[in-house]
Design an enzyme around this catalytic site. Structure first.
Site, PDB file in Angstrom:
ATOM      1  N   CYS A  34       0.854  -1.187   0.000  1.00  0.00           N
ATOM      2  CA  CYS A  34       0.000   0.000   0.000  1.00  0.00           C
ATOM      3  C   CYS A  34       0.889   1.236   0.000  1.00  0.00           C
ATOM      4  O   CYS A  34       1.907   1.276   0.692  1.00  0.00           O
ATOM      5  CB  CYS A  34      -0.901   0.011   1.227  1.00  0.00           C
ATOM      6  SG  CYS A  34      -2.046   1.413   1.239  1.00  0.00           S
ATOM      7  N   CYS A  53       0.474   0.484  10.274  1.00  0.00           N
ATOM      8  CA  CYS A  53      -0.062  -0.614   9.458  1.00  0.00           C
ATOM      9  C   CYS A  53       1.033  -1.422   8.776  1.00  0.00           C
ATOM     10  O   CYS A  53       1.947  -0.857   8.163  1.00  0.00           O
ATOM     11  CB  CYS A  53      -0.993  -0.012   8.404  1.00  0.00           C
ATOM     12  SG  CYS A  53      -1.590  -1.222   7.221  1.00  0.00           S
ATOM     13  N   GLY A  79      -3.968  -2.997   1.107  1.00  0.00           N
ATOM     14  CA  GLY A  79      -4.137  -1.993   0.059  1.00  0.00           C
ATOM     15  C   GLY A  79      -5.240  -0.999   0.331  1.00  0.00           C
ATOM     16  O   GLY A  79      -6.081  -1.183   1.203  1.00  0.00           O
ATOM     17  N   GLU A  80      -5.199   0.093  -0.443  1.00  0.00           N
ATOM     18  CA  GLU A  80      -6.241   1.121  -0.358  1.00  0.00           C
ATOM     19  C   GLU A  80      -7.204   0.874  -1.532  1.00  0.00           C
ATOM     20  O   GLU A  80      -6.865   1.135  -2.694  1.00  0.00           O
ATOM     21  CB  GLU A  80      -5.600   2.515  -0.429  1.00  0.00           C
ATOM     22  CG  GLU A  80      -6.563   3.662  -0.641  1.00  0.00           C
ATOM     23  CD  GLU A  80      -7.774   3.667   0.287  1.00  0.00           C
ATOM     24  OE1 GLU A  80      -7.612   3.603   1.510  1.00  0.00           O
ATOM     25  OE2 GLU A  80      -8.911   3.709  -0.238  1.00  0.00           O
ATOM     26  N   SER A  96     -13.659  -0.210   2.740  1.00  0.00           N
ATOM     27  CA  SER A  96     -13.014   0.628   3.760  1.00  0.00           C
ATOM     28  C   SER A  96     -11.952   1.505   3.102  1.00  0.00           C
ATOM     29  O   SER A  96     -11.137   1.019   2.321  1.00  0.00           O
ATOM     30  CB  SER A  96     -12.374  -0.282   4.815  1.00  0.00           C
ATOM     31  OG  SER A  96     -11.650   0.479   5.740  1.00  0.00           O
ATOM     32  N   SER A 140     -11.674   4.946   7.622  1.00  0.00           N
ATOM     33  CA  SER A 140     -10.670   4.751   8.675  1.00  0.00           C
ATOM     34  C   SER A 140     -10.281   6.127   9.178  1.00  0.00           C
ATOM     35  O   SER A 140      -9.487   6.821   8.554  1.00  0.00           O
ATOM     36  CB  SER A 140      -9.450   4.025   8.104  1.00  0.00           C
ATOM     37  OG  SER A 140      -9.811   2.716   7.744  1.00  0.00           O
ATOM     38  N   ASN A 175      -3.634  -3.655  16.999  1.00  0.00           N
ATOM     39  CA  ASN A 175      -3.067  -4.992  16.877  1.00  0.00           C
ATOM     40  C   ASN A 175      -1.555  -4.848  16.669  1.00  0.00           C
ATOM     41  O   ASN A 175      -1.137  -4.268  15.665  1.00  0.00           O
ATOM     42  CB  ASN A 175      -3.724  -5.631  15.641  1.00  0.00           C
ATOM     43  CG  ASN A 175      -3.660  -7.137  15.661  1.00  0.00           C
ATOM     44  OD1 ASN A 175      -3.037  -7.744  16.520  1.00  0.00           O
ATOM     45  ND2 ASN A 175      -4.307  -7.746  14.702  1.00  0.00           N
TER      46      ASN A 175
HETATM   47  N1  SAH Z   1      -6.740   0.900   3.184  1.00  0.00           N
HETATM   48  C1  SAH Z   1      -8.033   0.769   3.703  1.00  0.00           C
HETATM   49  C2  SAH Z   1      -8.475  -0.668   3.886  1.00  0.00           C
HETATM   50  C3  SAH Z   1      -7.449  -1.617   4.392  1.00  0.00           C
HETATM   51  S1  SAH Z   1      -6.894  -1.346   6.040  1.00  0.00           S
HETATM   52  C4  SAH Z   1      -8.175   1.537   5.003  1.00  0.00           C
HETATM   53  O1  SAH Z   1      -7.183   2.022   5.505  1.00  0.00           O
HETATM   54  O2  SAH Z   1      -9.306   1.682   5.464  1.00  0.00           O
HETATM   55  C5  SAH Z   1      -8.296  -2.001   6.942  1.00  0.00           C
HETATM   56  C6  SAH Z   1      -8.378  -1.542   8.362  1.00  0.00           C
HETATM   57  O3  SAH Z   1      -7.384  -2.173   9.171  1.00  0.00           O
HETATM   58  C7  SAH Z   1      -8.193  -0.053   8.503  1.00  0.00           C
HETATM   59  O4  SAH Z   1      -9.182   0.511   9.326  1.00  0.00           O
HETATM   60  C8  SAH Z   1      -6.839  -0.012   9.110  1.00  0.00           C
HETATM   61  O5  SAH Z   1      -6.628   1.202   9.729  1.00  0.00           O
HETATM   62  C9  SAH Z   1      -6.845  -1.214  10.034  1.00  0.00           C
HETATM   63  N2  SAH Z   1      -5.525  -1.597  10.533  1.00  0.00           N
HETATM   64  C10 SAH Z   1      -4.343  -1.512   9.926  1.00  0.00           C
HETATM   65  N3  SAH Z   1      -3.337  -1.917  10.738  1.00  0.00           N
HETATM   66  C11 SAH Z   1      -3.908  -2.237  11.914  1.00  0.00           C
HETATM   67  C12 SAH Z   1      -3.407  -2.701  13.170  1.00  0.00           C
HETATM   68  N4  SAH Z   1      -2.122  -2.910  13.348  1.00  0.00           N
HETATM   69  N5  SAH Z   1      -4.292  -2.935  14.167  1.00  0.00           N
HETATM   70  C13 SAH Z   1      -5.616  -2.740  13.980  1.00  0.00           C
HETATM   71  N6  SAH Z   1      -6.146  -2.310  12.825  1.00  0.00           N
HETATM   72  C14 SAH Z   1      -5.310  -2.060  11.796  1.00  0.00           C
HETATM   73 FE1  SF4 Z   2      -2.751   0.222   5.783  1.00  0.00          FE
HETATM   74 FE2  SF4 Z   2      -5.135   1.099   4.839  1.00  0.00          FE
HETATM   75 FE3  SF4 Z   2      -3.214   2.834   5.595  1.00  0.00          FE
HETATM   76 FE4  SF4 Z   2      -2.860   1.390   3.401  1.00  0.00          FE
HETATM   77  S1  SF4 Z   2      -4.409   2.948   3.727  1.00  0.00           S
HETATM   78  S2  SF4 Z   2      -1.306   1.782   4.956  1.00  0.00           S
HETATM   79  S3  SF4 Z   2      -3.828  -0.558   3.993  1.00  0.00           S
HETATM   80  S4  SF4 Z   2      -4.311   1.355   6.903  1.00  0.00           S
END
Ligand code: SAH
Ligand code: SF4
Length: 377
Positions: free
Chosen positions: A124, A131, A182-183, A214, A237, A313
């Site tokens: 991503c 993340c 990914g986004e 999302s 998010s 997490n």
């Molecule tokens: N890119 C999109 C979708 C993928 S991420 C987005 O950001 O919404 C999906 C979800 O997982 C998002 O809400 C993201 O913030 C969350 N996420 C990423 N890493 C995480 C972590 N370490 N603990 C909990 N949630 C996490």
């Molecule tokens: Fe992770 Fe979503 Fe942020 Fe990409 S946009 S880095 S998948 S939380």
């Protein structure tokens, strides 16, 4: 950096596009309908099983299409019935698909509600600081076939324990969340084509309302999605109730700050008439204060949105910490006291690294796989 596979995925076709290719190759166009009767309801793994098709058409399909472009490399099961599939694409890239089972009262585990979390990119570019998916940057977008194939693979696996749904040819899941690696809105066209296939009567015939996309807040694409006459749900998010906090952990906020994101979310909610979800990861000493809870409540009430709190997490190598249960409870209580509907998702799959990108990251490290440097958000 587009990847051109040797053969395209059959799951990237529609009956019309396949019909056109068949006609070009000298086969009757109507055969496309017969192929599709095998593809989704019967999850055909190759053309040879399509016994009502002539042999020359079966070999043409075999020569020209890939039926399994997201090969399952391994499964990991967590104690709380979350299962993660690690899949290898044709260029060797790894992606993840998560199956989350929420047992329904009074029925066995095999009858649980199944939510499938799919990926839309390898890596991503958005680089959120917490993340795992963003840690090594963006590698490439998934094709339509690669997005759809994740769901077909899940059905192939689930059919083994759910012969009734399999025999009916129905999708063996109840909800789809586009929350994997990914986004999704950065791969907008392929995402939409894939979800339309899942939704179409010739695909899985799966209800759009049971699909949630999302996003980290790609404002122009939220507005574009709002204009489409499609019933997908949207989750944003947020992870910070002020620009100051959001910017610390989400670089995307510099490009699309809250003054732009909130009005775009409002447009989406208004045109779709659906409740939005705001995702909010709780990270100790970053966004878990009562002040943030109060400011989040103002935003949620303004948007009539539901808030989904996710305790952070842990990701290996990152400094962030999950708040104590007491602080998590204090945050959710404050939101509720301010009239917001909020759930605190004691997240599933912690013991299998189910947060997006984590399993793949570990595997890439052990395989020593190549990854491109992070792209700018
Ligand atoms: N890119 C999109 C979708 C993928 S991420 C987005 O950001 O919404 C999906 C979800 O997982 C998002 O809400 C993201 O913030 C969350 N996420 C990423 N890493 C995480 C972590 N370490 N603990 C909990 N949630 C996490
Ligand atoms: Fe992770 Fe979503 Fe942020 Fe990409 S946009 S880095 S998948 S939380």
């Amino acid at each position: 950096m587009a990847f051109k596979p040797e053969k395209p995925s059959i799951h990237g076709e529609t009956p019309d596009s396949l019909g056109a290719r068949l006609a070009e190759a000298g086969h009757p166009r109507y055969r496309a309908g017969q192929v599709f009767a095998w593809l989704y309801p019967k999850r055909a793994e190759n053309a040879e099983v399509m016994t009502n098709l002539p042999a020359d058409l079966r070999s043409w399909l075999t020569d020209n299409y890939d039926f399994n472009c997201a090969e399952v490399l391994g499964k990991k099961t967590a104690s709380d019935v979350t299962q993660k599939l690690l899949q290898r694409l044709r260029d060797g890239s790894l992606i993840e698909t998560v199956i989350i089972r929420a047992p329904m009262e009074g029925v066995g585990q095999d009858k649980s509600r199944r939510t499938i979390c799919i990926s839309t990119q390898v890596g991503c570019a958005y680089g959120c600081k917490f993340c795992a998916s963003g840690l090594e940057g963006w590698k490439r977008d998934l094709s339509v076939g690669e997005i759809v194939s994740q769901l077909v693979q899940v059905c192939r696996i689930e059919d083994q324990t759910d012969p009734i749904r399999a025999a009916e040819g129905l999708a063996s899941f109840d909800n789809i969340v586009v929350m994997g690696m990914g986004e999704p809105l950065a791969n907008y066209d392929n995402l939409l084509a894939a979800l339309k296939a899942v939704n179409a009567p010739w695909g899985f015939g799966f209800g759009a309302r049971r699909i949630t996309i999302s996003t980290s807040g790609v404002v122009p694409k939220i507005l574009k999605l709002a204009e489409e006459d499609l019933g997908f749900r949207l989750a944003i998010s947020l992870h910070g109730a002020t620009n100051e906090v959001r910017e610390q952990i989400m670089p995307v906020n510099r490009k699309y700050p809250l003054e732009q994101l909130i009005p775009a979310a409002k447009v989406f909610a208004r045109t779709h008439g659906r409740m939005l979800t705001l995702e909010f990861i709780l990270i100790a000493d970053i966004n878990d204060s009562l002040d943030q809870a109060r400011k989040l409540a103002v935003i949620a009430r303004d948007l009539h949105a539901h808030v989904n709190l996710i305790p952070y997490n842990t990701v290996q190598g990152l400094p962030w910490v999950r708040p104590s249960i007491t602080r998590q409870d204090r945050f959710v209580k404050e939101l509720r006291a301010l009239g917001v509907t909020a759930t605190l998702r004691r997240e599933k799959g912690h013991d299998i690294d189910a947060a997006c990108g984590q399993l793949r990251l570990q595997k890439e490290k052990t395989l020593g796989a190549d990854s491109s440097p992070p792209a700018a958000a």
